[in-house]
Motif scaffolding. Sequence first.
Motif, PDB file in Angstrom:
ATOM      1  N   ILE A  79       7.810   2.455  -9.885  1.00  0.00           N
ATOM      2  CA  ILE A  79       9.059   2.567  -9.141  1.00  0.00           C
ATOM      3  C   ILE A  79       9.504   1.161  -8.779  1.00  0.00           C
ATOM      4  CG2 ILE A  79      10.144   3.420  -7.058  1.00  0.00           C
ATOM      5  CD1 ILE A  79       8.053   5.633  -7.071  1.00  0.00           C
ATOM      6  N   ALA A  80      10.660   0.778  -9.237  1.00  0.00           N
ATOM      7  CA  ALA A  80      11.170  -0.552  -8.919  1.00  0.00           C
ATOM      8  C   ALA A  80      11.963  -0.465  -7.634  1.00  0.00           C
ATOM      9  CB  ALA A  80      12.052  -1.052 -10.051  1.00  0.00           C
ATOM     10  N   GLY A  81      11.425  -1.026  -6.571  1.00  0.00           N
ATOM     11  CA  GLY A  81      12.118  -1.022  -5.291  1.00  0.00           C
ATOM     12  C   GLY A  81      11.736   0.197  -4.487  1.00  0.00           C
ATOM     13  N   ALA A  82      11.449  -0.039  -3.227  1.00  0.00           N
ATOM     14  CA  ALA A  82      10.986   1.063  -2.389  1.00  0.00           C
ATOM     15  C   ALA A  82      12.097   2.061  -2.109  1.00  0.00           C
ATOM     16  CB  ALA A  82      10.440   0.509  -1.071  1.00  0.00           C
ATOM     17  N   GLY A  83      13.348   1.635  -2.272  1.00  0.00           N
ATOM     18  CA  GLY A  83      14.457   2.546  -1.980  1.00  0.00           C
ATOM     19  C   GLY A  83      14.392   3.802  -2.831  1.00  0.00           C
ATOM     20  N   GLN A 105       4.275  -5.164  -7.132  1.00  0.00           N
ATOM     21  CA  GLN A 105       4.671  -6.388  -6.449  1.00  0.00           C
ATOM     22  C   GLN A 105       4.890  -6.081  -4.960  1.00  0.00           C
ATOM     23  OE1 GLN A 105       4.978  -9.581  -7.829  1.00  0.00           O
ATOM     24  NE2 GLN A 105       3.857  -8.469  -9.422  1.00  0.00           N
ATOM     25  N   PRO A 106       4.779  -7.098  -4.097  1.00  0.00           N
ATOM     26  CA  PRO A 106       5.066  -6.864  -2.680  1.00  0.00           C
ATOM     27  C   PRO A 106       6.447  -6.222  -2.509  1.00  0.00           C
ATOM     28  CG  PRO A 106       4.112  -9.036  -2.986  1.00  0.00           C
ATOM     29  CD  PRO A 106       4.350  -8.485  -4.364  1.00  0.00           C
ATOM     30  N   GLY A 107       6.506  -5.202  -1.697  1.00  0.00           N
ATOM     31  CA  GLY A 107       7.769  -4.492  -1.459  1.00  0.00           C
ATOM     32  C   GLY A 107       8.043  -3.399  -2.463  1.00  0.00           C
ATOM     33  N   GLU A 108       7.232  -3.320  -3.529  1.00  0.00           N
ATOM     34  CA  GLU A 108       7.408  -2.260  -4.514  1.00  0.00           C
ATOM     35  C   GLU A 108       6.237  -1.293  -4.439  1.00  0.00           C
ATOM     36  OE1 GLU A 108       8.241  -3.966  -8.336  1.00  0.00           O
ATOM     37  OE2 GLU A 108      10.171  -4.747  -7.637  1.00  0.00           O
ATOM     38  N   ALA A 109       6.349  -0.207  -5.193  1.00  0.00           N
ATOM     39  CA  ALA A 109       5.319   0.828  -5.145  1.00  0.00           C
ATOM     40  C   ALA A 109       5.109   1.416  -6.529  1.00  0.00           C
ATOM     41  CB  ALA A 109       5.716   1.930  -4.177  1.00  0.00           C
ATOM     42  N   GLU A 119       1.486   7.215  -3.415  1.00  0.00           N
ATOM     43  CA  GLU A 119       2.291   6.018  -3.632  1.00  0.00           C
ATOM     44  C   GLU A 119       1.412   4.827  -3.275  1.00  0.00           C
ATOM     45  OE1 GLU A 119       5.911   6.476  -1.378  1.00  0.00           O
ATOM     46  OE2 GLU A 119       5.956   8.564  -2.017  1.00  0.00           O
ATOM     47  N   VAL A 120       1.274   3.937  -4.226  1.00  0.00           N
ATOM     48  CA  VAL A 120       0.457   2.751  -4.013  1.00  0.00           C
ATOM     49  C   VAL A 120       1.399   1.625  -3.588  1.00  0.00           C
ATOM     50  CG1 VAL A 120      -1.177   1.150  -5.042  1.00  0.00           C
ATOM     51  CG2 VAL A 120      -1.146   3.553  -5.787  1.00  0.00           C
ATOM     52  N   LEU A 121       1.140   1.070  -2.413  1.00  0.00           N
ATOM     53  CA  LEU A 121       1.982   0.007  -1.851  1.00  0.00           C
ATOM     54  C   LEU A 121       1.230  -1.314  -1.955  1.00  0.00           C
ATOM     55  CD1 LEU A 121       2.868   1.796   1.535  1.00  0.00           C
ATOM     56  CD2 LEU A 121       3.817   2.252  -0.742  1.00  0.00           C
ATOM     57  N   ARG A 122       1.959  -2.385  -1.951  1.00  0.00           N
ATOM     58  CA  ARG A 122       1.322  -3.711  -1.947  1.00  0.00           C
ATOM     59  C   ARG A 122       1.557  -4.324  -0.572  1.00  0.00           C
ATOM     60  NH1 ARG A 122       0.576  -7.623  -6.131  1.00  0.00           N
ATOM     61  NH2 ARG A 122      -0.815  -9.225  -5.272  1.00  0.00           N
ATOM     62  N   LEU A 123       0.483  -4.450   0.199  1.00  0.00           N
ATOM     63  CA  LEU A 123       0.581  -4.972   1.562  1.00  0.00           C
ATOM     64  C   LEU A 123      -0.360  -6.164   1.678  1.00  0.00           C
ATOM     65  CD1 LEU A 123       0.472  -1.523   3.414  1.00  0.00           C
ATOM     66  CD2 LEU A 123       2.459  -3.046   3.252  1.00  0.00           C
ATOM     67  N   SER A 124       0.186  -7.326   1.910  1.00  0.00           N
ATOM     68  CA  SER A 124      -0.602  -8.556   1.917  1.00  0.00           C
ATOM     69  C   SER A 124      -1.773  -8.486   2.889  1.00  0.00           C
ATOM     70  CB  SER A 124       0.297  -9.729   2.305  1.00  0.00           C
ATOM     71  OG  SER A 124      -0.499 -10.880   2.545  1.00  0.00           O
ATOM     72  N   HIS A 125      -2.916  -9.031   2.460  1.00  0.00           N
ATOM     73  CA  HIS A 125      -4.091  -9.136   3.323  1.00  0.00           C
ATOM     74  C   HIS A 125      -3.918 -10.271   4.332  1.00  0.00           C
ATOM     75  CE1 HIS A 125      -8.232  -9.138   4.636  1.00  0.00           C
ATOM     76  NE2 HIS A 125      -8.648  -8.342   3.684  1.00  0.00           N
ATOM     77  N   GLY A 126      -2.989 -11.194   4.047  1.00  0.00           N
ATOM     78  CA  GLY A 126      -2.756 -12.286   4.994  1.00  0.00           C
ATOM     79  C   GLY A 126      -2.556 -13.618   4.291  1.00  0.00           C
ATOM     80  N   THR A 127      -2.759 -14.683   5.051  1.00  0.00           N
ATOM     81  CA  THR A 127      -2.527 -16.025   4.530  1.00  0.00           C
ATOM     82  C   THR A 127      -3.863 -16.749   4.360  1.00  0.00           C
ATOM     83  OG1 THR A 127      -2.224 -16.787   6.798  1.00  0.00           O
ATOM     84  CG2 THR A 127      -0.244 -16.183   5.586  1.00  0.00           C
ATOM     85  N   PHE A 180       5.813  -4.648   5.981  1.00  0.00           N
ATOM     86  CA  PHE A 180       6.007  -3.196   5.988  1.00  0.00           C
ATOM     87  C   PHE A 180       7.472  -2.814   5.820  1.00  0.00           C
ATOM     88  CE2 PHE A 180       1.908  -3.753   8.045  1.00  0.00           C
ATOM     89  CZ  PHE A 180       1.166  -2.703   7.523  1.00  0.00           C
ATOM     90  N   ALA A 181       8.368  -3.722   6.232  1.00  0.00           N
ATOM     91  CA  ALA A 181       9.790  -3.386   6.281  1.00  0.00           C
ATOM     92  C   ALA A 181      10.337  -2.827   4.962  1.00  0.00           C
ATOM     93  CB  ALA A 181      10.591  -4.604   6.728  1.00  0.00           C
ATOM     94  N   PRO A 182       9.996  -3.414   3.782  1.00  0.00           N
ATOM     95  CA  PRO A 182      10.608  -2.895   2.552  1.00  0.00           C
ATOM     96  C   PRO A 182      10.276  -1.440   2.262  1.00  0.00           C
ATOM     97  CG  PRO A 182       9.474  -4.986   2.148  1.00  0.00           C
ATOM     98  CD  PRO A 182       9.109  -4.551   3.517  1.00  0.00           C
ATOM     99  N   TYR A 183       9.186  -0.949   2.854  1.00  0.00           N
ATOM    100  CA  TYR A 183       8.775   0.429   2.549  1.00  0.00           C
ATOM    101  C   TYR A 183       9.427   1.465   3.465  1.00  0.00           C
ATOM    102  CZ  TYR A 183       5.472  -1.852  -0.489  1.00  0.00           C
ATOM    103  OH  TYR A 183       4.933  -2.618  -1.483  1.00  0.00           O
ATOM    104  N   ASP A 184      10.109   0.996   4.519  1.00  0.00           N
ATOM    105  CA  ASP A 184      10.850   1.903   5.396  1.00  0.00           C
ATOM    106  C   ASP A 184      10.012   3.122   5.784  1.00  0.00           C
ATOM    107  OD1 ASP A 184      12.920   2.869   6.907  1.00  0.00           O
ATOM    108  OD2 ASP A 184      14.045   3.704   5.220  1.00  0.00           O
TER     109      ASP A 184
END
Length: 290
Positions: A9-13, A150-154, A165-173, A206-210
């Motif tokens: 899925i391109a884009g969480a929308g 990719q981050p923000g995609e699923a 739905e597999v989300l990409r959520l960063s582990h951090g910096t 988290f925001a892109p996944y609404d």
Amino acid sequence: MRALLLTLIAGAGALHPGSPRAQEPQDATAAGSPPAVELLHLANEGFLIRAGEDAVLIDGFLERPYVGYAALSADALELLAAAEAPFDSIDMALASHVHADHFQAGPACAFLNASPETLFASSEDVVAALGKECAPLAADSARVRTVLPQPGEAELLRQGELSVEVLRLSHGTGRFAGIQNLGHLLTIGGLRLLHVGDAAMDPAHFAPYDLASRELDVALVPYWYFQSGPGRRIVREHFHADTLVACHIPPAELDAVVAHLALEFPEVIVFRESLEARRIERASPAADAR
Ligand SMILES: [Zn+2]
């Protein structure tokens, strides 16, 4: 081998056309009540989620304790390695990331060899770690899928009534920046459950996944989210779950964490024992209309 559909899925929308929640009760009524959902705590952030004939294991392949975080007992490991109850008939096994408090290749290979119907899906890092322990199995694309949106995609994994739905959520910096951490949003037994792995407490991730609009029923949340401003904000503004579970608690800190939650978040559930199970109650229609 059961058929399984993998969709990018391109884009969480694109993840929530219409209102999934509004459709589900109608489907459930047509087909009878959806099966009850049982949440079985394994260790650390490991859970087995089962509803009727559907079952998903997340972050449960834990043979050895790691940096203070618990693993499965010897008895439970034996059942896991033989794919015997409660580890029988599991459709999907998932891992959030490659850190050893979430995934260990030895028990993963043992289980997957004993449970040929189970699909394993995780990141490139995790699949590579699996391949070091059981190369032929890890290379079998019918059994093992690499999913790394990719981050923000699923990416969507689907099997019958079950979807993940597999989300990409960063582990951090810093030293965590290169860790491929996945979140998982499951629809099982008509309920929606979120597992975030070790997602960093950054609301922007988290925001892109609404997620607030996805009407979560259950969120499985590392306990430190309840102890920090950004974590609390994410729980409050993004998760909106009827049932919150605090997990990833080091056994040595369990009593202190439970005491803190009892004071500030009395509604949050903590599993004290490995193989402790809870039935997830469906929210009433009135609560759904919140
Ligand atoms: Zn980690």
